[in-house]
Design a protein around this motif. Structure first.
Motif, PDB file in Angstrom:
ATOM      1  N   GLU A  82      20.585  25.092  45.253  1.00 27.92           N
ATOM      2  CA  GLU A  82      21.274  25.881  46.279  1.00 27.92           C
ATOM      3  C   GLU A  82      21.068  27.386  46.111  1.00 27.92           C
ATOM      4  O   GLU A  82      21.638  28.166  46.865  1.00 27.92           O
ATOM      5  N   TYR A  83      20.328  27.777  45.073  1.00 29.86           N
ATOM      6  CA  TYR A  83      20.250  29.199  44.743  1.00 29.86           C
ATOM      7  C   TYR A  83      18.824  29.745  44.825  1.00 29.86           C
ATOM      8  O   TYR A  83      17.871  29.027  44.569  1.00 29.86           O
ATOM      9  N   THR A  84      18.728  31.027  45.123  1.00 31.37           N
ATOM     10  CA  THR A  84      17.449  31.718  45.009  1.00 31.37           C
ATOM     11  C   THR A  84      17.546  32.653  43.807  1.00 31.37           C
ATOM     12  O   THR A  84      18.450  33.489  43.736  1.00 31.37           O
ATOM     13  N   LYS A 302      22.407  30.180  48.683  1.00 34.68           N
ATOM     14  CA  LYS A 302      21.700  30.234  49.971  1.00 34.68           C
ATOM     15  C   LYS A 302      22.643  30.319  51.159  1.00 34.68           C
ATOM     16  O   LYS A 302      22.285  30.871  52.199  1.00 34.68           O
ATOM     17  N   THR A 303      23.840  29.759  51.030  1.00 33.94           N
ATOM     18  CA  THR A 303      24.740  29.787  52.197  1.00 33.94           C
ATOM     19  C   THR A 303      26.076  30.490  51.936  1.00 33.94           C
ATOM     20  O   THR A 303      26.666  31.048  52.848  1.00 33.94           O
TER      21      THR A 303
END
Ligand code: UGB
Length: 599
Positions: A82-84, A302-303
């Motif tokens: 879920e992460y960058t 990401k969100t």
């Protein structure tokens, strides 16, 4: 069915309950229990009861968590999906700058109003030493008055003494041990005279031997393993140390067991923490790609922006995270990764830390599991749940960061100044050296790095210190050049080096070691070995003093030579062919053209 077992076997009942709630995960263990003789049954039962009570939520919670973490791990799920990732911003700080000096100065008082917490529960399997790691001596040159080599513990104690002498404040000193290290640590601590040390012990957790979470037996007992250094947070809370310190401690400083260079980094790191008003500051060093050191990473969700954080990503998870972006590689213009390497020495603001730890987590940091698997997913050896102290930013995120500065940041210091832990045995070190790698992570490398660092400090302070070179001795890289040890009691800060070390000329074959609060050098020509110990209350002025002797020569042990394990682990010894030793117990002394005398 436990009907044919005495009621006192409460451990059996606990296990039965665990099994009933986890699809029979412990059934075969329960069967085995019944086959044991009464004395073994009784022992196993009390062991299970105590394991159950020492883990938050009991064994049921432990086994349930293990099962779910193991199934996630087996499915290859990427925990960072879920992460960058990106390189976080933090402070890059160089020794030879005025900012370094000013951060040290601003941190002095605050550092002495700190608690130094040494996590020393690890057995050091990679280091291949049967004793406790803090009983090893990294620097052959760092000697006590009686001539014995200072242990890691004694070096940390000297740092605490140095701060106390300078500021009048008593830094608290705590050691976290585990069942593996507790007894020997207590013995070592008993011999420490003038600094008070508190010990808290982490409990081990049961080992797990299959994906269903079955507890592993060793003989007739459950095999247990260390839970990781993350336990330190819950222990500080449950031991009531945190509340005891409420009026006297401003910062908490967590350090690892075998990185003696950390004493160079603590003042600037506390200074950096004061500057950023961060809750937590990680001490970092430039990291080599694929090195066994975690990387401090900005993880942007990401969100949901509130889930983003700056956190250590451990070395075994880093490629999974970075591969989609080109991998764990160096920056185009350097041999180092752009991600700061985690030296795992952490500074916390006491007040904010207490706020976080008093929240719902009660200081329990995330756990993870890292099983070594055969191709058919059976275990190569039993595994266990682990946790790491540097995962604290997840708890800070839970609390939500207010307006008073960032939750977690870092200060990136030079590697030569900050980081050289002894983690690997001779064999692993030699392998690395054969491949041309100098960062062997051995005790030998830790020793050499200490000498090099002090030589650089003297040079930056304006002294003439000859160059040397790295040579292979006994299959390892060691420093053949001026070897310098400056105790923190002598030079605690960069300013101290400037004020107390003047006009030194040190030849490449020299060895210099200085310990003592009141020692000043104004002119020293050294070509050989000079060891100085000046006791508290006594003083020494070295003025236009010349020392020339054969000095200390390094000699690799022969293969098969019988050597005490403590020394053998280094791979070599120093042959003291010539040296001048100045040992001052009391009074004021001078060493000059006319020799050493009392004034
Ligand atoms: N320790 C405990 O007190 N209890 C335990 O249960 C386990 C350990 P290691 P490792 O310096 O480059 C860390 O084994 O795996 C103590 C960081 O996680 O030396 O090399 C133990 O006694 C990693 O991010 O740690 O990894 C020792 O003092 C990286 O920075 C300390 O915990 C790496 O260190 C560390 O144990 C590094």
């Amino acid at each position: 069915d436990s009907s044919n077992l005495p009621d006192s076997y409460s451990g059996y009942k606990i296990l039965q309950n665990v099994s009933q709630n986890t699809e029979g995960s412990q059934d075969s263990l329960l069967e085995k229990f019944k086959t044991l003789n009464p004395s073994s049954q009784s022992k196993l039962s009390s062991q299970i009861t105590s394991l159950d009570s020492s883990y938050p939520g009991g064994l049921l919670s432990y086994v349930s968590k293990s099962r779910s973490l193991l199934s996630q791990s087996l499915s290859g799920a990427n925990p960072f999906l879920e992460y960058t990732p990106s390189v976080p911003s933090g402070l890059n700080l160089q020794y030879a700058t005025s900012q370094f000096t000013s951060l040290e100065t601003s941190a002095l008082k605050c550092t002495s109003l700190s608690a130094l917490i040494l996590v020393a529960g690890g057995l050091g399997e990679r280091l291949g030493y049967s004793g406790i790691k803090i009983s090893l001596s990294p620097y052959s040159l760092a000697l006590n008055y009686d001539g014995s080599q200072k242990t890691y513990l004694e070096l940390y104690v000297d740092y605490v003494r140095a701060l106390r002498q300078r500021t009048g404040n008593v830094m608290k000193f705590v050691i976290m041990t585990s069942g593996d290290t507790d007894e020997k640590t207590r013995e070592l601590v008993e011999a420490v005279e003038d600094v008070e040390i508190e010990i808290v012990m982490q409990e081990k957790v049961p080992a797990i031997e299959n994906v269903e979470g079955r507890l592993a037996l060793e003989g007739d007992e459950i095999l247990t393993k260390p839970h990781g250094h993350g336990d330190v947070h819950t222990l500080l809370l449950s031991s009531n140390l945190l509340s005891k310190w409420s009026s006297s401690v401003k910062k908490l400083i967590f350090v690892q067991d075998t990185n003696a260079l950390v004493s160079n980094a603590l003042l600037p790191a506390v200074g950096s923490n004061l500057l950023s008003s961060s809750e937590m500051t990680s001490i970092c060093i430039p990291r080599l790609p694929s090195e066994a050191a975690g990387a401090i990473t900005q993880l942007t969700h990401k969100t949901t922006p509130s889930k983003s954080l700056v956190i250590n990503v451990e070395y075994n998870q880093l490629s999974a995270l970075l591969d989609p972006l080109g991998g764990d590689v160096s920056s185009p213009d350097s041999q180092y990764s752009p991600y700061p390497g985690n030296a795992n020495n952490l500074i916390f603001d006491y007040k904010k830390y207490v706020e976080t730890i008093s929240g719902p987590s009660q200081g329990v940091v995330n756990e993870f599991v890292n099983p070594k698997l055969n191709p058919d997913n059976t275990f190569k050896k039993p595994t266990r749940l682990e946790c790491m102290m540097q995962d604290f930013p997840y708890l800070i995120r839970e609390k939500g960061v207010g307006s008073e500065g960032p939750g977690h940041d870092f200060v990136n210091l030079e590697r030569w100044l900050t980081f050289s832990p002894a983690k690997n045995d001779l064999e692993a070190g030699r392998k690395t050296a054969e491949g041309g790698g100098r960062e062997t992570g051995t005790l030998a490398k830790a020793e050499s790095d200490g000498y090099v660092a002090n030589g650089v400090k003297l040079r930056v302070g304006g002294n003439e210190v000859e160059e040397g070179e790295w040579k292979i001795v006994g299959g390892l890289y060691v420093w053949e050049g001026p070897r310098v040890y400056l105790s923190p009691t002598f030079c605690l800060t960069k300013e101290d080096v400037k004020e107390k070390c003047k006009g030194m000329k040190i030849s490449a074959k020299s060895a210099l070691s200085v310990e003592g609060f009141d020692v000043h050098v104004d002119g020293l020509e050294l070509d050989g070995a000079l060891i100085v110990n000046v006791k508290d209350g006594a003083s020494l002025k070295i003025k236009n003093f010349k020392v020339k002797n054969e000095g200390w020569k390094i000699r690799a042990y022969d293969e098969g030579e019988e050597v005490d394990e403590r020394d053998a682990i280094r791979g070599y010894e120093f042959v003291r062919e010539g040296e001048e030793r100045i040992l001052i117990e009391e009074g004021d002394w001078i060493a000059d053209e006319n020799g050493l005398r009392r004034v």
